[in-house]
Design an enzyme around this catalytic site. Structure first.
Site, PDB file in Angstrom:
ATOM      1  CG  HIS A  19      22.546  47.306-100.308  1.00  0.00           C
ATOM      2  ND1 HIS A  19      21.782  46.595 -99.412  1.00  0.00           N
ATOM      3  CD2 HIS A  19      23.841  46.972-100.038  1.00  0.00           C
ATOM      4  CE1 HIS A  19      22.560  45.854 -98.647  1.00  0.00           C
ATOM      5  NE2 HIS A  19      23.830  46.082 -99.000  1.00  0.00           N
ATOM      6  CG  HIS A  22      22.801  49.397 -96.048  1.00  0.00           C
ATOM      7  ND1 HIS A  22      23.325  49.540 -97.307  1.00  0.00           N
ATOM      8  CD2 HIS A  22      23.696  48.662 -95.350  1.00  0.00           C
ATOM      9  CE1 HIS A  22      24.501  48.937 -97.365  1.00  0.00           C
ATOM     10  NE2 HIS A  22      24.749  48.396 -96.194  1.00  0.00           N
ATOM     11  CB  CYS A 128      37.130  39.575 -92.870  1.00  0.00           C
ATOM     12  SG  CYS A 128      35.995  40.182 -94.152  1.00  0.00           S
ATOM     13  CB  CYS A 131      33.652  41.244 -91.117  1.00  0.00           C
ATOM     14  SG  CYS A 131      32.693  40.076 -92.073  1.00  0.00           S
ATOM     15  CB  CYS A 153      35.229  36.585 -95.118  1.00  0.00           C
ATOM     16  SG  CYS A 153      33.719  37.189 -94.338  1.00  0.00           S
ATOM     17  CG  HIS A 156      32.546  40.683 -96.745  1.00  0.00           C
ATOM     18  ND1 HIS A 156      32.425  40.596 -95.383  1.00  0.00           N
ATOM     19  CD2 HIS A 156      31.911  41.817 -97.100  1.00  0.00           C
ATOM     20  CE1 HIS A 156      31.767  41.645 -94.928  1.00  0.00           C
ATOM     21  NE2 HIS A 156      31.440  42.405 -95.949  1.00  0.00           N
ATOM     22  CE  LYS A 306      24.945  41.481 -94.977  1.00  0.00           C
ATOM     23  NZ  LYS A 306      26.256  42.114 -94.997  1.00  0.00           N
ATOM     24  CE  LYS A 309      25.150  49.899-104.294  1.00  0.00           C
ATOM     25  NZ  LYS A 309      25.106  51.277-103.953  1.00  0.00           N
TER      26      LYS A 309
HETATM   27  N1  MSP Z   1      29.185  49.590 -89.413  1.00  0.00           N
HETATM   28  C1  MSP Z   1      28.723  48.311 -89.028  1.00  0.00           C
HETATM   29  C2  MSP Z   1      27.715  48.419 -87.902  1.00  0.00           C
HETATM   30  C3  MSP Z   1      28.198  49.133 -86.686  1.00  0.00           C
HETATM   31  S1  MSP Z   1      26.947  49.288 -85.485  1.00  0.00           S
HETATM   32  C4  MSP Z   1      27.726  49.821 -84.140  1.00  0.00           C
HETATM   33  C5  MSP Z   1      28.068  47.621 -90.214  1.00  0.00           C
HETATM   34  N2  MSP Z   1      27.683  48.417 -91.198  1.00  0.00           N
HETATM   35  S2  MSP Z   1      27.007  47.915 -92.549  1.00  0.00           S
HETATM   36  O1  MSP Z   1      26.789  49.128 -93.292  1.00  0.00           O
HETATM   37  O2  MSP Z   1      27.798  46.921 -93.159  1.00  0.00           O
HETATM   38  O3  MSP Z   1      25.671  47.239 -92.171  1.00  0.00           O
HETATM   39  C6  MSP Z   1      24.711  47.921 -91.445  1.00  0.00           C
HETATM   40  C7  MSP Z   1      23.458  47.108 -91.310  1.00  0.00           C
HETATM   41  O4  MSP Z   1      22.905  46.812 -92.576  1.00  0.00           O
HETATM   42  C8  MSP Z   1      23.661  45.766 -90.604  1.00  0.00           C
HETATM   43  O5  MSP Z   1      22.612  45.555 -89.677  1.00  0.00           O
HETATM   44  C9  MSP Z   1      23.546  44.784 -91.701  1.00  0.00           C
HETATM   45  O6  MSP Z   1      23.083  43.553 -91.263  1.00  0.00           O
HETATM   46  C10 MSP Z   1      22.511  45.484 -92.584  1.00  0.00           C
HETATM   47  N3  MSP Z   1      22.538  44.906 -93.888  1.00  0.00           N
HETATM   48  C11 MSP Z   1      23.523  44.987 -94.826  1.00  0.00           C
HETATM   49  N4  MSP Z   1      23.182  44.185 -95.871  1.00  0.00           N
HETATM   50  C12 MSP Z   1      21.994  43.585 -95.612  1.00  0.00           C
HETATM   51  C13 MSP Z   1      21.156  42.730 -96.310  1.00  0.00           C
HETATM   52  N5  MSP Z   1      21.470  42.256 -97.497  1.00  0.00           N
HETATM   53  N6  MSP Z   1      19.979  42.406 -95.737  1.00  0.00           N
HETATM   54  C14 MSP Z   1      19.578  42.915 -94.532  1.00  0.00           C
HETATM   55  N7  MSP Z   1      20.364  43.702 -93.845  1.00  0.00           N
HETATM   56  C15 MSP Z   1      21.596  43.993 -94.333  1.00  0.00           C
HETATM   57  O7  MSP Z   1      27.898  46.408 -90.191  1.00  0.00           O
END
Ligand code: MSP
Length: 523
Positions: A19, A22, A128, A131, A153, A156, A306, A309
């Protein structure tokens, strides 16, 4: 080999499609890398996918396929295409299911085990899966709606699971003082300041050892612990290592040393502790340097929470880029939200900024200027005559924009780098309004003045194309195609020297200009 400027993004869980949250992390990392490349540095941007662990396994099983099939499908159909969608120029993409990663993770684990940093123990706690983390009571809040009255959590909003396991532990607690010393001696190691303070007080309150394995009796989607075939590696321990397994840890020291330590590791604030506490401790245990900086950015929020998905609030990046294009996506999120702060996305705000800042502010400036050079001088760049105060002012604002943007990038204040660059967009627009080249063009005797005004405007555009190329690369390449080809490749134009005046050679014929930000029909 000289050290390259090395930037990393987090690697993304492939439990679902990306989304815009990311994409936000990706764009910021890409902008930083491109900017440094245009300072003449060698640069390397790494991104990738985090494929092991229960979260990914459960989504695969929920979709009735094996985790391997699931991750292959999501990586090929969703995560790799994301890079195209938002125009990411990464030098590598690592998947944690690749052999190069698995082998190096095992090597690292063995090194820490042999060094006495890993021991067997048992643990009970709240986990969790969203996380992939054990939670302290302080990390839980009271749930609402279907989970009313239950502790959930805080990220989440789902209940945690009670786990009780015998597994391997990393002696994280041994590193408390070394970490605190590191934070003190390297004040910019964790940025922004609020993130740094949060981490320091967390570490001061004491560190527990970290469970780094999972028993195969529960699930086995992970990397085997090299000395015990009944355990797999905890997904975060496996994932954090991607930053070095991708660049040759354990197999290619020359490559590793040419990139490590990373210059900036961009992460969302939810995963800051992993990167600013656990990760440097792991590296210290392996006698490797911590990264130079971990930057924890804010969240894209929906209704104050936050975007995610799992809460069904995720917006696919293509929903935006299909209408406005990748440049607008990149510009909007980098400009509208202070990097390091939370922010909300709104279609109204995006559309308003697209029209006023990109299409009218920058796009129109380029098309008007080039149209006038075409009309009055057959598209040929003219030599400027004597510079008057108004022209010199443009040159001074160009210097101010470049110096200000450069200083902002050094602080990873991307929003501010754009704001500083925009000083020149605004200055050029008012310069043209005041100089009225269309009035000058009415009298032949004004020809030299007209030439000076249009040369000044073209030079201003050259500075802007160079300065904004890391942010809006597609538009800047179009602009460069019209004004800059004779100077060389846009990507190799130095941002640092961009404001040194007079780089466009008189006599050169301008090329065609495609609209930088085409009109978007009301939907
Ligand atoms: N797999 C772990 C990271 C491992 S790094 C060694 C993870 N993955 S994630 O897919 O959940 O998130 C990846 C990144 O996307 C994180 O930096 C997270 O903060 C960012 N974001 C996910 N949702 C977000 C928002 N709503 N806003 C901004 N960034 C967000 O965590």
């Amino acid at each position: 080999m000289s050290k390259s400027f090395y930037v990393t993004t987090p690697i993304f869980y492939v439990n679902d499609a990306p989304h815009i949250g990311h994409a936000y992390t990706e764009v910021a990392s890409d902008v930083l890398t491109r900017w440094h490349r245009q300072r003449g540095e060698n640069t390397f941007l790494l991104t990738g996918t985090d494929e092991h662990g229960e979260k990914v396994l459960r989504s695969a099983l929920g979709n009735h396929v094996s985790p391997k099939e699931w991750t292959d499908k999501l990586v090929t159909e969703s995560w790799l295409p994301l890079l195209e969608t938002i125009d990411i120029d990464n030098q590598d993409f690592i998947r944690t299911t690749e052999p190069r990663h698995k082998v190096a993770v095992q090597k690292f684990l063995q090194q820490l085990y042999d060094g006495g940093f890993i021991y067997q123990g048992s643990f009970e706690g709240n986990y969790c899966v969203g996380c992939e983390e054990y939670k302290n009571d302080g990390d839980l809040v009271l749930g609402t709606l279907e989970f009313a009255g239950v502790k959930v959590c805080a990220i989440h909003s789902k209940p945690v699971e009670q786990l009780n396991e015998t597994n391997y532990f990393f002696k994280l607690s041994d590193f408390q003082q070394r970490l605190l010393d590191h934070y003190e001696q390297n004040p910019t190691f964790i940025q922004p300041e609020s993130a740094r303070n949060e981490v320091i007080s967390f570490v001061r309150s004491g560190l527990s050892d970290l469970s780094i394995s999972r028993s195969k009796e529960r699930f086995d989607w992970g990397i085997d612990i090299p000395w015990d075939q009944n355990h797999i590696t905890y997904v975060w321990f496996d994932a954090l290592l991607n930053y070095i397994t991708a660049i040759g840890y354990g197999v290619d020291d020359e490559k590793l040393n040419s990139l490590w330590p990373a210059d900036v590791q961009v992460v969302g604030k939810d995963i800051l502790r992993f990167h600013a506490v656990i990760w440097p401790a792991m590296l210290m245990a392996a006698e490797l340097l911590p990264p130079k900086q971990v930057f924890g950015h804010g969240w894209l929020l929906v209704g104050g929470e936050k975007m995610s998905k799992s809460k069904l609030t995720g917006i696919a990046p293509t929903q935006i880029t299909d209408i406005f294009g990748s440049d607008a996506f990149r510009y909007y999120f980098m400009k509208a939200i202070g990097f390091g702060s939370d922010g909300s996305f709104s279609w109204e705000d995006l559309s308003a900024r697209y029209n006023s800042e990109l299409a009218n502010g920058f796009g129109n400036l380029a098309s008007r200027t080039i149209a006038m050079v075409n009309r009055y001088f057959d598209g040929v760049v003219q030599a400027p005559g004597e510079y008057l105060e108004a022209d010199l002012r443009v040159q001074r604002v160009a210097i101010e924009a470049v110096t200000g943007a450069e200083a902002a990038i050094d602080k990873v204040a991307i929003h501010d780098a754009i704001a500083k660059s925009w000083l020149l967009v605004d200055e050029l627009n008012s310069y043209i309004t005041q100089q009225e080249p269309w009035v000058l063009a009415k009298q032949e005797s004004n020809n030299e003045r007209l030439a000076t005004v249009l040369y000044t405007a073209l030079e201003g555009l050259r500075v802007l194309a160079t300065l904004l190329n890391p942010i809006t690369p597609k538009a800047c390449k179009k602009l460069w195609g019209a004004i800059g080809e004779s100077i060389g490749e846009l990507d190799s134009q130095s941002v640092t020297n961009a404001a040194s005046w007079g780089q466009l050679a008189p006599g050169v014929k301008l090329g065609e200009l495609e609209a930088l930000f085409p009109r978007v029909e009301e939907q």
